[in-house]
Design an enzyme around this catalytic site. Structure first.
Site, mmCIF file in Angstrom:
data_model
loop_
_atom_site.group_PDB
_atom_site.id
_atom_site.type_symbol
_atom_site.label_atom_id
_atom_site.label_comp_id
_atom_site.label_asym_id
_atom_site.label_seq_id
_atom_site.Cartn_x
_atom_site.Cartn_y
_atom_site.Cartn_z
ATOM 1 N N GLU A 116 0.769 -1.112 0.024
ATOM 2 C CA GLU A 116 -0.046 -0.044 -0.027
ATOM 3 C C GLU A 116 0.905 1.137 0.035
ATOM 4 O O GLU A 116 1.901 1.220 0.074
ATOM 5 C CB GLU A 116 -1.090 0.052 1.349
ATOM 6 C CG GLU A 116 -1.902 -1.100 0.979
ATOM 7 C CD GLU A 116 -2.910 -1.133 2.549
ATOM 8 O OE1 GLU A 116 -3.394 -0.193 2.600
ATOM 9 O OE2 GLU A 116 -2.916 -2.359 3.024
ATOM 10 N N HIS A 241 -8.589 9.490 3.209
ATOM 11 C CA HIS A 241 -8.382 8.503 2.316
ATOM 12 C C HIS A 241 -8.606 8.916 0.999
ATOM 13 O O HIS A 241 -9.589 9.177 0.633
ATOM 14 C CB HIS A 241 -8.970 7.200 2.694
ATOM 15 C CG HIS A 241 -8.493 5.857 2.087
ATOM 16 N ND1 HIS A 241 -8.406 5.720 0.640
ATOM 17 C CD2 HIS A 241 -7.916 4.738 2.625
ATOM 18 C CE1 HIS A 241 -7.998 4.332 0.413
ATOM 19 N NE2 HIS A 241 -7.504 3.910 1.525
ATOM 20 N N ARG A 288 -0.504 8.721 1.802
ATOM 21 C CA ARG A 288 -2.047 8.990 1.894
ATOM 22 C C ARG A 288 -2.082 10.623 2.007
ATOM 23 O O ARG A 288 -3.008 11.072 0.972
ATOM 24 C CB ARG A 288 -2.643 8.313 2.817
ATOM 25 C CG ARG A 288 -3.695 7.564 2.489
ATOM 26 C CD ARG A 288 -4.435 6.929 3.841
ATOM 27 N NE ARG A 288 -4.163 5.410 3.558
ATOM 28 C CZ ARG A 288 -4.639 4.512 4.291
ATOM 29 N NH1 ARG A 288 -5.171 4.777 5.499
ATOM 30 N NH2 ARG A 288 -4.528 3.152 3.916
ATOM 31 N N HIS A 349 -11.160 9.482 7.055
ATOM 32 C CA HIS A 349 -10.813 8.152 7.288
ATOM 33 C C HIS A 349 -10.491 7.837 8.626
ATOM 34 O O HIS A 349 -10.732 6.631 9.315
ATOM 35 C CB HIS A 349 -9.842 7.532 6.315
ATOM 36 C CG HIS A 349 -9.598 6.180 6.208
ATOM 37 N ND1 HIS A 349 -10.369 5.153 5.992
ATOM 38 C CD2 HIS A 349 -8.433 5.617 6.342
ATOM 39 C CE1 HIS A 349 -9.789 3.922 5.910
ATOM 40 N NE2 HIS A 349 -8.626 3.974 6.262
ATOM 41 N N ARG A 384 -0.989 8.566 9.365
ATOM 42 C CA ARG A 384 -0.467 7.261 9.465
ATOM 43 C C ARG A 384 -0.136 6.356 8.161
ATOM 44 O O ARG A 384 -0.636 6.556 7.274
ATOM 45 C CB ARG A 384 -1.805 6.449 10.041
ATOM 46 C CG ARG A 384 -1.762 4.874 10.314
ATOM 47 C CD ARG A 384 -2.912 4.584 10.779
ATOM 48 N NE ARG A 384 -4.152 4.565 10.020
ATOM 49 C CZ ARG A 384 -4.525 3.567 9.160
ATOM 50 N NH1 ARG A 384 -3.985 2.514 9.122
ATOM 51 N NH2 ARG A 384 -5.686 3.984 8.361
HETATM 52 P P1 FAD Z 1 -13.128 0.239 16.258
HETATM 53 O O1 FAD Z 1 -12.869 -1.093 15.618
HETATM 54 O O2 FAD Z 1 -13.902 1.422 15.456
HETATM 55 O O3 FAD Z 1 -14.148 -0.126 17.540
HETATM 56 C C1 FAD Z 1 -14.699 0.846 18.492
HETATM 57 C C2 FAD Z 1 -15.748 0.107 19.238
HETATM 58 O O4 FAD Z 1 -16.251 1.156 20.238
HETATM 59 C C3 FAD Z 1 -17.020 -0.160 18.378
HETATM 60 O O5 FAD Z 1 -17.297 -1.552 18.898
HETATM 61 C C4 FAD Z 1 -18.043 0.868 18.553
HETATM 62 O O6 FAD Z 1 -19.438 0.387 18.698
HETATM 63 C C5 FAD Z 1 -17.682 0.973 20.179
HETATM 64 N N1 FAD Z 1 -18.031 2.612 20.661
HETATM 65 C C6 FAD Z 1 -17.800 3.739 20.514
HETATM 66 N N2 FAD Z 1 -18.269 4.701 21.123
HETATM 67 C C7 FAD Z 1 -19.010 3.895 22.324
HETATM 68 C C8 FAD Z 1 -19.645 4.134 23.387
HETATM 69 N N3 FAD Z 1 -19.876 5.631 23.618
HETATM 70 N N4 FAD Z 1 -20.341 3.320 24.110
HETATM 71 C C9 FAD Z 1 -19.998 1.923 23.786
HETATM 72 N N5 FAD Z 1 -19.292 1.595 22.674
HETATM 73 C C10 FAD Z 1 -18.745 2.603 22.129
HETATM 74 N N6 FAD Z 1 -6.437 0.029 9.447
HETATM 75 C C11 FAD Z 1 -5.610 -1.020 8.985
HETATM 76 O O7 FAD Z 1 -4.473 -1.172 9.885
HETATM 77 N N7 FAD Z 1 -5.663 -1.788 7.725
HETATM 78 C C12 FAD Z 1 -6.585 -1.658 7.092
HETATM 79 O O8 FAD Z 1 -6.735 -2.503 6.031
HETATM 80 C C13 FAD Z 1 -7.576 -0.629 7.561
HETATM 81 N N8 FAD Z 1 -8.763 -0.569 6.644
HETATM 82 C C14 FAD Z 1 -9.630 0.431 6.912
HETATM 83 C C15 FAD Z 1 -11.075 0.526 6.357
HETATM 84 C C16 FAD Z 1 -11.851 1.338 6.437
HETATM 85 C C17 FAD Z 1 -13.324 1.224 5.611
HETATM 86 C C18 FAD Z 1 -12.025 1.912 7.711
HETATM 87 C C19 FAD Z 1 -13.038 2.666 7.971
HETATM 88 C C20 FAD Z 1 -10.927 1.804 8.410
HETATM 89 C C21 FAD Z 1 -9.656 0.987 7.943
HETATM 90 N N9 FAD Z 1 -8.603 1.044 8.984
HETATM 91 C C22 FAD Z 1 -7.570 -0.017 8.543
HETATM 92 C C23 FAD Z 1 -8.486 1.591 10.290
HETATM 93 C C24 FAD Z 1 -8.712 0.516 11.182
HETATM 94 O O9 FAD Z 1 -9.963 -0.226 10.749
HETATM 95 C C25 FAD Z 1 -9.108 1.157 12.684
HETATM 96 O O10 FAD Z 1 -8.312 1.998 12.920
HETATM 97 C C26 FAD Z 1 -9.262 -0.041 13.711
HETATM 98 O O11 FAD Z 1 -9.963 -0.965 13.271
HETATM 99 C C27 FAD Z 1 -9.755 0.813 14.943
HETATM 100 O O12 FAD Z 1 -10.010 -0.144 15.962
HETATM 101 P P2 FAD Z 1 -10.564 0.177 17.487
HETATM 102 O O13 FAD Z 1 -10.711 -1.204 18.233
HETATM 103 O O14 FAD Z 1 -9.653 1.038 17.966
HETATM 104 O O15 FAD Z 1 -12.113 0.746 16.971
HETATM 105 C C1 SIN Z 2 -7.254 0.539 2.784
HETATM 106 O O1 SIN Z 2 -7.352 -0.949 2.517
HETATM 107 O O2 SIN Z 2 -6.845 1.333 1.739
HETATM 108 C C2 SIN Z 2 -7.284 0.788 4.402
HETATM 109 C C3 SIN Z 2 -5.754 0.659 4.904
HETATM 110 C C4 SIN Z 2 -5.572 1.437 6.308
HETATM 111 O O3 SIN Z 2 -6.520 2.373 6.517
HETATM 112 O O4 SIN Z 2 -4.765 1.132 6.772
#
Ligand code: FAD
Ligand code: SIN
Length: 517
Positions: A116, A241, A288, A349, A384
């Site tokens: 990427e 993104h 990015r 993003h 990032r």
């Molecule tokens: P999240 O996975 O967002 O989880 C947050 C949790 O908190 C959820 O369950 C939510 O419901 C809960 N929550 C929030 N507020 C409250 C509240 N007030 N009370 C109770 N629960 C609450 N990163 C990579 O490294 N590789 C990738 O390929 C990649 N692709 C991506 C593609 C997309 C479309 C997106 C949107 C992001 C991508 N990212 C990627 C970024 C990555 O997915 C996220 O940064 C990461 O998954 C965040 O994980 P997390 O556990 O911190 O938060």
């Molecule tokens: C993507 O697949 O382009 C998202 C990857 C990321 O947010 O790290």
């Protein structure tokens, strides 16, 4: 009152990984996870590209991954953190695999590594183009096997319980004692007391109207931590993104993974010109921030609403195998990837900043930890590197688990008041919430986007103040609802983004202010 050893707020990769590790290692301790939607709803579930991990030690090295991360972060990463996260990657991946997460293999039986933007080597481990879905599935499966984890879905954390709720005036050494949590199905508000609380509540994408994030990404954890007086930093570094599928109606944008550009796709403007080589030697695989700013510039020059991603020259058999979800989604929108260019546009993003934590995930508030996208560890700096987010969450969940395994403590004997909603009534004017939300998202899009200026930022803060006053007044007189709390939290987060943007005097990574040139 519910009493637990550990309260985890959020069920994405960060919260679930911590809960699984703690519950597996310490069957005598209990963990409660609260999450505001269905148990799997999270940014994690939608991650496409994968997890950046150095596995091929012949072509790749830790040093190269460290260097790529530092370059993407544009001088603002914490080098020690970068080294620690990159070197821990292989071990953390092994654990995910032990919990039965599957990753694609090549014909030789080795991991099929993707590439990427900003990566100098192929090092992204993935499960087709639905890596996050697979990670979330495996972690939830493990959670449900562990009897000392209780998972409450449709439970919304409203606020952290701190000394303020115990009527203590000490602002220097604040402790966290758990959280007030709304049962979204029956409206009851639980007091959850915990020895330690982990914020794993994810990102803030919905503060902008145009985002790749699902509806849960409203910055609740950051707003709660801010109200509790935790340190919050680097909120100006919003990552846009470059290639979200253009959606003329706004709202959620489906992501076209950067791995598609890693696979060889080109960015073209309406007249078919491939513009990225004019901006950066790495062309479509520049980091990015650079690709998004270049697209923004192209759109400003032409007045067009979007550019295009051209995959028509790629091996379609291999494309469909690697990106079945993207292929099908495009088809749904009547885009035949084999023949048509995909209309794309940058969309909000990822948040590079957040709640400041040390290497053990400790915040500036005692007994409060933060992990994943809501935290600011120092890994990402001003921008990032792709696929470093899932990696960061895995590594920090492990570090927090280790820190809290050592620091086992006596439960604190305290009397915590229940939530007080005296004098409030059920809000009648839901239209006010919707109206303010639309206004907030529009002002963030128009004044706090990829290219900012001091004038626009000042305008944004003036307008935000009006929304803030209206929302606070409404909040004080209303019974708690999820949408009202989310709006209040997004207003808090927008305030942090704008005020920290105004403090940033240099253009770095994802932050560009035309008055700083
Ligand atoms: P999240 O996975 O967002 O989880 C947050 C949790 O908190 C959820 O369950 C939510 O419901 C809960 N929550 C929030 N507020 C409250 C509240 N007030 N009370 C109770 N629960 C609450 N990163 C990579 O490294 N590789 C990738 O390929 C990649 N692709 C991506 C593609 C997309 C479309 C997106 C949107 C992001 C991508 N990212 C990627 C970024 C990555 O997915 C996220 O940064 C990461 O998954 C965040 O994980 P997390 O556990 O911190 O938060
Ligand atoms: C993507 O697949 O382009 C998202 C990857 C990321 O947010 O790290």
């Amino acid at each position: 009152m519910v009493e637990k050893n550990f309260l985890v707020i959020g069920s994405g990769v960060a919260g679930l990984t911590f809960a699984v590790k703690m519950a597996e290692k310490h069957p005598d301790r209990n963990v409660i996870i609260v999450t505001k939607g269905d148990e799997d709803e999270s940014n994690t579930k939608y991650a496409q590209g994968g997890i950046a991990v150095v596995l091929d030690m012949e072509e790749d090295s830790f040093q190269k991954h460290i260097q790529d991360t530092l370059i993407a972060g544009d001088g603002l990463c914490d080098r020690e953190v970068v080294e620690m996260v990159v070197k821990e990657g292989p071990q953390r991946l092994k654990e995910l695999i032990a919990w039965e997460a599957n990753f694609d293999l090549n014909s030789e039986g080795d991991f099929d590594l993707g590439k990427e933007g900003g990566h100098s080597e192929y090092r992204v481990v993935h499960h087709k183009d639905v890596t996050g879905y697979e990670v979330e599935r495996a972690l939830l499966q493990r959670v449900h096997q562990l009897p000392n984890i209780e998972l409450l879905s449709h439970h919304f954390a409203i606020d952290l319980i701190t000394d303020h709720h115990l009527n203590s005036k000490n602002d220097n050494d604040i402790s966290c004692y758990g959280a007030y949590v709304l049962n979204q199905k029956n409206g009851e508000i639980l007091t959850i007391k915990a020895d330690n609380t982990l914020l794993a509540s994810g990102g803030i994408g919905r503060v902008y109207g145009h985002t790749t994030n699902p509806i849960i990404a409203t910055g609740d954890g950051i707003a709660m931590a801010y109200r509790a007086k935790a340190k919050i930093k680097d909120m100006e570094f919003i990552q846009f993104h470059p290639t979200a599928l253009y959606n003329p109606e706004g709202g959620s944008y489906f992501l076209i993974s950067e791995a598609v550009r890693g696979f060889g796709a080109y960015l073209r403007n309406k007249s078919g010109y491939r513009f990225m080589p004019d901006y950066d030697d790495r062309a479509e695989l520049a980091s990015r921030d650079i690709v998004s700013q270049s697209i923004d510039n192209e759109l400003k020059k032409s007045g067009d609403s979007h550019v295009f991603l051209d995959c028509t020259h790629l091996d379609m058999v291999a494309f469909k195998k690697h990106f079945p979800n993207i292929y099908d989604k495009c088809k749904e929108y009547h885009i035949d990837v084999e023949k048509d260019w995909i209309p794309v546009v940058p969309a909000s993003h990822y948040l590079c900043g957040g709640i400041v934590v040390d290497k053990q995930g400790k915040t500036s508030i005692s007994n409060l930890y933060a992990c994943g996208e809501c935290s600011k560890t120092g890994l990402h700096g001003a921008n990032r590197l792709a696929s470093n987010s899932l990696l960061e969450a895995l590594v920090y969940a492990h570090n927090i688990f280790k820190a809290l395994s050592v620091d086992s403590q006596e439960s604190r004997q305290l009397s915590i008041p229940d939530w007080n909603d005296e004098g409030t009534s059920i809000p009648k004017e839901h239209i006010l919430i919707q109206h303010n939300l639309k206004e907030l998202q529009a002002l963030m899009r128009d004044y706090v986007g990829i290219v900012r200026s001091n004038k626009r930022l000042h305008k944004a803060i003036t307008r935000l103040d009006l929304i803030y006053n209206e929302v606070e007044e409404f909040y004080k007189e209303s019974k708690i609802t999820t949408t009202l709390c989310e709006l209040r939290n997004m207003v808090n987060v927008a305030h942090l983004i704008i005020s920290q943007s105004l403090e940033q005097k240099e253009n770095r990574g994802g932050y560009f202010n035309s008055d700083n040139i």
